[in-house]
Structure formats: structure tokens, C-alpha cells
Scaffold this motif. Structure first.
Motif, PDB file in Angstrom:
ATOM      1  N   LEU A  95       0.831  -1.197   0.000  1.00 52.51           N
ATOM      2  CA  LEU A  95       0.000   0.000   0.000  1.00 52.51           C
ATOM      3  C   LEU A  95       0.870   1.253   0.000  1.00 52.51           C
ATOM      4  O   LEU A  95       0.595   2.213  -0.733  1.00 52.51           O
ATOM      5  CB  LEU A  95      -0.932   0.002   1.210  1.00 52.51           C
ATOM      6  N   ALA A  96       1.930   1.261   0.806  1.00 58.07           N
ATOM      7  CA  ALA A  96       2.839   2.402   0.818  1.00 58.07           C
ATOM      8  C   ALA A  96       3.447   2.621  -0.563  1.00 58.07           C
ATOM      9  O   ALA A  96       3.573   3.756  -1.040  1.00 58.07           O
ATOM     10  CB  ALA A  96       3.938   2.191   1.856  1.00 58.07           C
ATOM     11  N   GLU A  97       3.819   1.526  -1.225  1.00 52.80           N
ATOM     12  CA  GLU A  97       4.401   1.628  -2.560  1.00 52.80           C
ATOM     13  C   GLU A  97       3.379   2.146  -3.564  1.00 52.80           C
ATOM     14  O   GLU A  97       3.686   3.016  -4.395  1.00 52.80           O
ATOM     15  CB  GLU A  97       4.933   0.269  -3.008  1.00 52.80           C
ATOM     16  N   ALA A  98       2.158   1.639  -3.517  1.00 49.20           N
ATOM     17  CA  ALA A  98       1.117   2.094  -4.432  1.00 49.20           C
ATOM     18  C   ALA A  98       0.881   3.593  -4.285  1.00 49.20           C
ATOM     19  O   ALA A  98       0.737   4.323  -5.279  1.00 49.20           O
ATOM     20  CB  ALA A  98      -0.180   1.325  -4.187  1.00 49.20           C
ATOM     21  N   LEU A  99       0.849   4.070  -3.053  1.00 43.27           N
ATOM     22  CA  LEU A  99       0.616   5.489  -2.814  1.00 43.27           C
ATOM     23  C   LEU A  99       1.793   6.331  -3.285  1.00 43.27           C
ATOM     24  O   LEU A  99       1.616   7.420  -3.844  1.00 43.27           O
ATOM     25  CB  LEU A  99       0.345   5.728  -1.331  1.00 43.27           C
ATOM     26  N   ALA A 100       3.008   5.845  -3.076  1.00 44.45           N
ATOM     27  CA  ALA A 100       4.184   6.578  -3.535  1.00 44.45           C
ATOM     28  C   ALA A 100       4.210   6.675  -5.062  1.00 44.45           C
ATOM     29  O   ALA A 100       4.528   7.723  -5.627  1.00 44.45           O
ATOM     30  CB  ALA A 100       5.454   5.895  -3.028  1.00 44.45           C
ATOM     31  N   LEU A 101       3.871   5.593  -5.727  1.00 44.09           N
ATOM     32  CA  LEU A 101       3.909   5.576  -7.188  1.00 44.09           C
ATOM     33  C   LEU A 101       2.796   6.411  -7.818  1.00 44.09           C
ATOM     34  O   LEU A 101       2.930   6.875  -8.944  1.00 44.09           O
ATOM     35  CB  LEU A 101       3.824   4.135  -7.696  1.00 44.09           C
ATOM     36  N   SER A 102       1.705   6.604  -7.083  1.00 42.62           N
ATOM     37  CA  SER A 102       0.556   7.312  -7.655  1.00 42.62           C
ATOM     38  C   SER A 102       0.481   8.775  -7.263  1.00 42.62           C
ATOM     39  O   SER A 102      -0.321   9.522  -7.825  1.00 42.62           O
ATOM     40  CB  SER A 102      -0.748   6.627  -7.220  1.00 42.62           C
ATOM     41  N   HIS A 103       1.314   9.228  -6.331  1.00 44.85           N
ATOM     42  CA  HIS A 103       1.094  10.556  -5.750  1.00 44.85           C
ATOM     43  C   HIS A 103       1.290  11.686  -6.738  1.00 44.85           C
ATOM     44  O   HIS A 103       0.742  12.778  -6.560  1.00 44.85           O
ATOM     45  CB  HIS A 103       1.997  10.750  -4.516  1.00 44.85           C
ATOM     46  N   ASP A 104       2.044  11.466  -7.829  1.00 42.23           N
ATOM     47  CA  ASP A 104       2.291  12.533  -8.807  1.00 42.23           C
ATOM     48  C   ASP A 104       1.560  12.308 -10.134  1.00 42.23           C
ATOM     49  O   ASP A 104       1.856  13.008 -11.114  1.00 42.23           O
ATOM     50  CB  ASP A 104       3.790  12.658  -9.077  1.00 42.23           C
ATOM     51  N   LEU A 105       0.640  11.380 -10.192  1.00 40.71           N
ATOM     52  CA  LEU A 105      -0.034  11.088 -11.462  1.00 40.71           C
ATOM     53  C   LEU A 105      -0.756  12.299 -12.033  1.00 40.71           C
ATOM     54  O   LEU A 105      -0.898  12.433 -13.247  1.00 40.71           O
ATOM     55  CB  LEU A 105      -1.046   9.948 -11.281  1.00 40.71           C
ATOM     56  N   GLY A 106      -1.217  13.207 -11.175  1.00 38.94           N
ATOM     57  CA  GLY A 106      -1.994  14.344 -11.647  1.00 38.94           C
ATOM     58  C   GLY A 106      -1.183  15.550 -12.054  1.00 38.94           C
ATOM     59  O   GLY A 106      -1.756  16.571 -12.465  1.00 38.94           O
ATOM     60  N   HIS A 107       0.141  15.465 -11.964  1.00 39.15           N
ATOM     61  CA  HIS A 107       0.956  16.617 -12.335  1.00 39.15           C
ATOM     62  C   HIS A 107       0.921  16.854 -13.844  1.00 39.15           C
ATOM     63  O   HIS A 107       0.865  15.919 -14.643  1.00 39.15           O
ATOM     64  CB  HIS A 107       2.398  16.427 -11.881  1.00 39.15           C
ATOM     65  N   THR A 108       1.000  18.107 -14.217  1.00 37.90           N
ATOM     66  CA  THR A 108       0.979  18.507 -15.619  1.00 37.90           C
ATOM     67  C   THR A 108       2.370  18.397 -16.221  1.00 37.90           C
ATOM     68  O   THR A 108       3.347  18.086 -15.535  1.00 37.90           O
ATOM     69  CB  THR A 108       0.522  19.969 -15.743  1.00 37.90           C
ATOM     70  N   GLU A 115       1.270  23.456 -13.701  1.00 32.70           N
ATOM     71  CA  GLU A 115       0.102  23.460 -12.826  1.00 32.70           C
ATOM     72  C   GLU A 115      -0.367  24.883 -12.549  1.00 32.70           C
ATOM     73  O   GLU A 115      -1.567  25.178 -12.599  1.00 32.70           O
ATOM     74  CB  GLU A 115       0.411  22.753 -11.500  1.00 32.70           C
ATOM     75  N   ASP A 116       0.574  25.786 -12.262  1.00 30.28           N
ATOM     76  CA  ASP A 116       0.202  27.172 -11.992  1.00 30.28           C
ATOM     77  C   ASP A 116      -0.468  27.805 -13.206  1.00 30.28           C
ATOM     78  O   ASP A 116      -1.472  28.527 -13.078  1.00 30.28           O
ATOM     79  CB  ASP A 116       1.437  27.981 -11.596  1.00 30.28           C
ATOM     80  N   ASP A 129      -5.973  21.441  -9.629  1.00 28.56           N
ATOM     81  CA  ASP A 129      -5.222  20.935  -8.480  1.00 28.56           C
ATOM     82  C   ASP A 129      -4.700  19.549  -8.831  1.00 28.56           C
ATOM     83  O   ASP A 129      -5.468  18.673  -9.230  1.00 28.56           O
ATOM     84  CB  ASP A 129      -6.137  20.873  -7.251  1.00 28.56           C
ATOM     85  N   HIS A 130      -3.393  19.333  -8.679  1.00 27.19           N
ATOM     86  CA  HIS A 130      -2.827  18.067  -9.153  1.00 27.19           C
ATOM     87  C   HIS A 130      -3.295  16.872  -8.325  1.00 27.19           C
ATOM     88  O   HIS A 130      -3.393  15.761  -8.848  1.00 27.19           O
ATOM     89  CB  HIS A 130      -1.295  18.126  -9.216  1.00 27.19           C
ATOM     90  N   ASN A 131      -3.586  17.060  -7.030  1.00 27.36           N
ATOM     91  CA  ASN A 131      -4.113  15.945  -6.244  1.00 27.36           C
ATOM     92  C   ASN A 131      -5.507  15.552  -6.715  1.00 27.36           C
ATOM     93  O   ASN A 131      -5.831  14.360  -6.833  1.00 27.36           O
ATOM     94  CB  ASN A 131      -4.143  16.312  -4.757  1.00 27.36           C
ATOM     95  N   ALA A 132      -6.353  16.554  -6.979  1.00 22.31           N
ATOM     96  CA  ALA A 132      -7.679  16.266  -7.511  1.00 22.31           C
ATOM     97  C   ALA A 132      -7.584  15.635  -8.890  1.00 22.31           C
ATOM     98  O   ALA A 132      -8.376  14.747  -9.241  1.00 22.31           O
ATOM     99  CB  ALA A 132      -8.510  17.549  -7.570  1.00 22.31           C
ATOM    100  N   GLN A 133      -6.600  16.078  -9.686  1.00 18.03           N
ATOM    101  CA  GLN A 133      -6.430  15.500 -11.020  1.00 18.03           C
ATOM    102  C   GLN A 133      -6.001  14.043 -10.932  1.00 18.03           C
ATOM    103  O   GLN A 133      -6.437  13.210 -11.735  1.00 18.03           O
ATOM    104  CB  GLN A 133      -5.403  16.306 -11.814  1.00 18.03           C
ATOM    105  N   ALA A 134      -5.152  13.712  -9.957  1.00 17.65           N
ATOM    106  CA  ALA A 134      -4.771  12.312  -9.774  1.00 17.65           C
ATOM    107  C   ALA A 134      -5.996  11.462  -9.466  1.00 17.65           C
ATOM    108  O   ALA A 134      -6.135  10.340  -9.972  1.00 17.65           O
ATOM    109  CB  ALA A 134      -3.738  12.191  -8.641  1.00 17.65           C
ATOM    110  N   LEU A 135      -6.894  11.997  -8.645  1.00 18.13           N
ATOM    111  CA  LEU A 135      -8.128  11.266  -8.353  1.00 18.13           C
ATOM    112  C   LEU A 135      -8.967  11.098  -9.612  1.00 18.13           C
ATOM    113  O   LEU A 135      -9.533  10.015  -9.847  1.00 18.13           O
ATOM    114  CB  LEU A 135      -8.926  12.005  -7.281  1.00 18.13           C
TER     115      LEU A 135
END
Length: 417
Positions: A95-108, A115-116, A129-135
Motif C-alpha cells: 500500500l505504501a508503494e502504491a501510494l508513492a507511485l501514484s502521488h504525482d499522477l496528476g501533475h501537468t 500546474e500554476d 489541483d494536481h491531487n484532484a487531477q490524480a483522483l
């Protein structure tokens, strides 16, 4: 007192147990060979958004040199640190690995500059918002599976993805920290309405570990990249007390060490000291809280996986140094301004004529509202790599800003004697 060998796997009672997952929004048959969190990790790695991180900027635009970090290499470094923290603290490593690998998926494309710029373009439509975009990516935009859009990740992975930096709401339901003024992004609220992620509670310990791994990784590798790019020198780091102590230690142990090796030694020590501090501080907090389950950690009044006050100060000092000497360096800022122009131009072009986007992105927008069109354009641009954004700009405009800067990249590669 539990005795174990260094690096030995063990599971604490407060770890997130994949056998007790709250499940997926769309039920699926269990895998006979992988836990649900392993399946989440694998789906993230196989996603289109994850592959695109290869050509998305961390700080330097990717073509500045092969040795600078991209979003992909950053995510891999975060994953390695997150797994180390999880193993030491008895958490679920997958789970820690999955979260680490996915945390930047929403970055432009183009890092925080992209992003700005996209946030400014979307100001009238809820911002970006990149976190919302990852979701959005993991729940809607990925189109790989026959039975659902997105990746249909477990509740625990989605919770950690949204809340890895802490709760989004206070006890009264008011937005906190970065969302206090702008409000919670619509994508988060819309998803949360159908699958409650408990936005006022802390995420599980694996998400907290992944968040700290992110801080540790980019402190270390941005120092490394900034030194190699010539934005500052090793001597400049003496203004940061924590780094001066590490450099003095390296000089005492290895007098006369060549700069390229000294840079590596510094990065190694930053990571080691930070990781060891998180383990000590977290063990102390866990001992005080005595959690019997992951629910106790979610209900706590503060993070349980954390830096000590001394290392939190060192982390803040390093970030202040990097902000002034790297992120706001005039050469970096010049490239950022050109990158922002590319993003703004693309948004304006597609806003004027959505049909300029590929058919799979422009279809169904003929009678759509301005907000829906703008969000579709933002989804398209956010998914672009640096390379693709430059190519798209070149297709639509007669002149495209030149993003090349070519810093000296000192000390790499070393030639054999």
C-alpha cells in the motif's frame, strides 16, 4: 519488546490489512496470487498516466540532460523510501508503494509551472489541483478495463491518494490548509459524495509514510540536481546548519574527495538521516498512542508518522534554500516563463476551437457548457508530457518558445582513469 533482524518483514496491529480492505467501488473477484494492495500497485504501474511521468518535468525540463530527475524517477525514489519506512514500522509495504507511485499522477507537463499556468486558465471553472487531477485519473480518465472507467482502486489507496498530506476538512467541515481559501476541489467532493473518504480524518499510516518519503526524496535529489546544474556550490550549503554538519562529516571521513562523489555522499546522508529520524519519531508517537488498529491512527489528533522537531526544522531550512537558490534561480525562472506561455497558448487555442484537440478528446462537446469544455481541455493538457506539449504548440502556432537552457551538469559521467 519485539526483537527482529534489520530489514525483516513484520506486520504491526495498526498496519492497514489488505484482508480487511473496505473494497472497491465496483466489486471484483479476489486474486488468488496478489493482495488487493498489490493489485492497486500493479494497476498504477501499468497505467498510461504513470508511463507519461517519464517525460514530465520535476524541476528541469527533461531534455536538459539525462541525469536530472523526471516525475517518473522521482516517483521511483519516493517508492523506495516509502517501502523502507513501511518495513521498519510494520506497515503494509504494498500500500505504501502504491501510494508513492501514484502521488504525482496528476501533475501537468512542465512541473509546478504547468500546474500554476493551468490553474490560472481554469480560474473561472474551479481551478486546477494536481491531487484532484490524480483522483480524476484513477477514477475516471484511465480507460483500460472492460468493466469500469479508471483503475477501480481500493478505498484505502484512494483515501491515501487524496489525504496523504493530512485531512482536507476540520471537525466542523471547513476546508483546511491549502484549501482554506479556495475550497475543496470539485473532483474530490463529487467522488466523495459517492464513496466517503472521511475527509476530516487522517489517512492511514502508509499514506503518512509515503508523504514523508516524498519530502525526503525531493530534498535529497533537488540538492543533487541543483549542484550538478551549477545553480549553487557545495560551499553555499554551509548556510544550512544540517547540511553543513553532513559536509563536515564527509570531509573528516574522506578528505579531498572529488566533488561528484561528495554530492553523492551528501544525498545519501540526507536520505539516511531523515529516514532514521522518521522511524525513531514514529516509534515514539506510536508508543504514546498505543493504537490497536489502523482506525486509531485515522482518529488521532496529529500525524503518527512524522519528523522529529529537529529534522522538521532541517527539512524546512533545506526547502527555503532550494526555493531561493534553485526554484527561483533566474535561469530556471526564464524557462518557467516560456513553459507557462506554452500551456496558456494551448488552453486558449483549444478553448477557441475544441475541435483542434484529437477526436477522442473533442467528441461530445458540441453543446457542452463552458465549464465542461474547459475541464476537458484541462484534462487533455494535464496529461501531456513536456515533449508532446511542445509538439502540439508547434502544430498550432508559428513560433514556439525555446525551452533549452543546457546547464553544465557537472561531474557526470565520470571517465575511467
Amino acid at each position: 519488546m519485539q526483537v527482529r533482524q534489520n530489514g525483516e518483514r513484520w506486520r504491526a496491529p495498526y498496519a492497514t490489512d489488505p484482508a480487511a480492505t473496505r473494497g472497491r467501488l465496483i466489486p471484483e473477484a479476489f486474486s488468488p496470487t496478489r493482495s488487493d494492495f498489490q493489485r492497486d500497485r500493479d494497476r498504477i504501474i501499468h497505467s498510461t498516466a504513470f508511463r507519461r511521468l517519464k517525460h514530465k518535468t520535476q524541476v528541469f525540463v527533461h531534455h536538459e540532460g539525462d541525469h536530472y530527475r523526471t516525475r517518473l524517477t522521482h516517483s521511483l525514489e519516493v517508492s523506495q523510501i516509502a517501502r523502507a519506512l513501511a518495513r521498519a514500522l510494520g506497515l503494509d509495504e504494498d500500500l505504501a508503494e502504491a501510494l508513492a507511485l501514484s502521488h504525482d499522477l496528476g501533475h501537468t507537463c512542465f512541473g509546478h509551472t504547468g500546474e500554476d499556468a493551468l490553474h490560472a486558465c481554469m480560474a473561472a471553472y474551479g481551478g486546477f489541483d494536481h491531487n484532484a487531477q490524480a483522483l480524476r485519473i484513477v477514477t475516471r480518465l484511465e480507460r483500460r478495463y472492460a468493466g469500469f472507467d479508471g483503475l477501480n482502486l481500493t478505498w484505502e489507496t484512494l483515501e491515501g491518494l487524496v489525504k496523504h498530506n493530512g485531512p482536507l476538512l476540520d471537525a466542523s467541515g471547513a476546508p483546511v490548509r491549502r484549501y482554506a481559501e479556495s475550497g475543496i476541489p470539485a473532483a474530490v467532493l463529487e467522488y466523495n459524495a459517492g464513496n466517503d473518504l472521511e475527509l476530516s480524518r487522517f489517512a492511514g499510516p502508509e499514506a503518512q509514510a509515503a508523504a514523508l518519503a516524498d519530502d525526503i526524496a525531493y530534498d535529497a535529489h533537488d540538492l543533487d540536481d541543483g549542484l550538478r546544474a551549477g545553480l549553487f556550490d557545495l560551499a553555499d550549503l554551509a548556510t544550512v546548519p544540517f547540511l553543513k554538519g553532513l559536509l563536515d562529516e564527509i570531509d573528516a571521513l574522506h578528505p579531498g574527495l572529488e566533488p561528484s562523489r561528495k554530492i553523492h555522499e551528501l544525498a545519501r546522508r540526507v536520505i539516511t538521516r531523515f529516514v532514521e529520524d522518521v522511524i525513531r519519531e514514529s516509534e515514539a508517537r506510536l508508543a504514546r498512542l498505543a493504537p490497536g488498529s489502523v482506525g486509531d491512527i485515522r482518529a488521532a489528533s496529529e500525524p503518527v508518522i512524522a519528523f522529529s522537531p529537529a529534522i522538521a526544522t532541517a527539512d524546512a531550512d533545506i526547502k527555503r534554500f532550494l526555493f531561493a537558490r534553485m526554484y527561483r534561480h533566474f535561469e530556471v525562472m526564464a524557462v518557467r516563463a516560456k513553459a507557462a506561455t506554452i500551456v496558456g497558448d494551448l488552453f486558449s487555442a483549444f478553448r477557441t476551437d475544441p475541435a483542434r484537440m484529437p477526436a477522442e478528446w473533442s467528441e461530445g462537446l458540441e453543446n457542452a457548457s463552458e465549464a465542461r469544455i474547459a475541464r476537458r481541455i484541462a484534462d487533455y493538457i494535464a496529461g501531456m508530457t513536456d515533449t508532446y506539449a511542445v509538439l502540439e504548440h508547434g502544430r498550432l502556432f508559428p513560433v514556439t518558445p525555446n525551452l533549452h537552457w543546457s546547464p553544465p551538469s557537472r561531474g557526470l559521467p565520470l571517465t575511467e582513469p
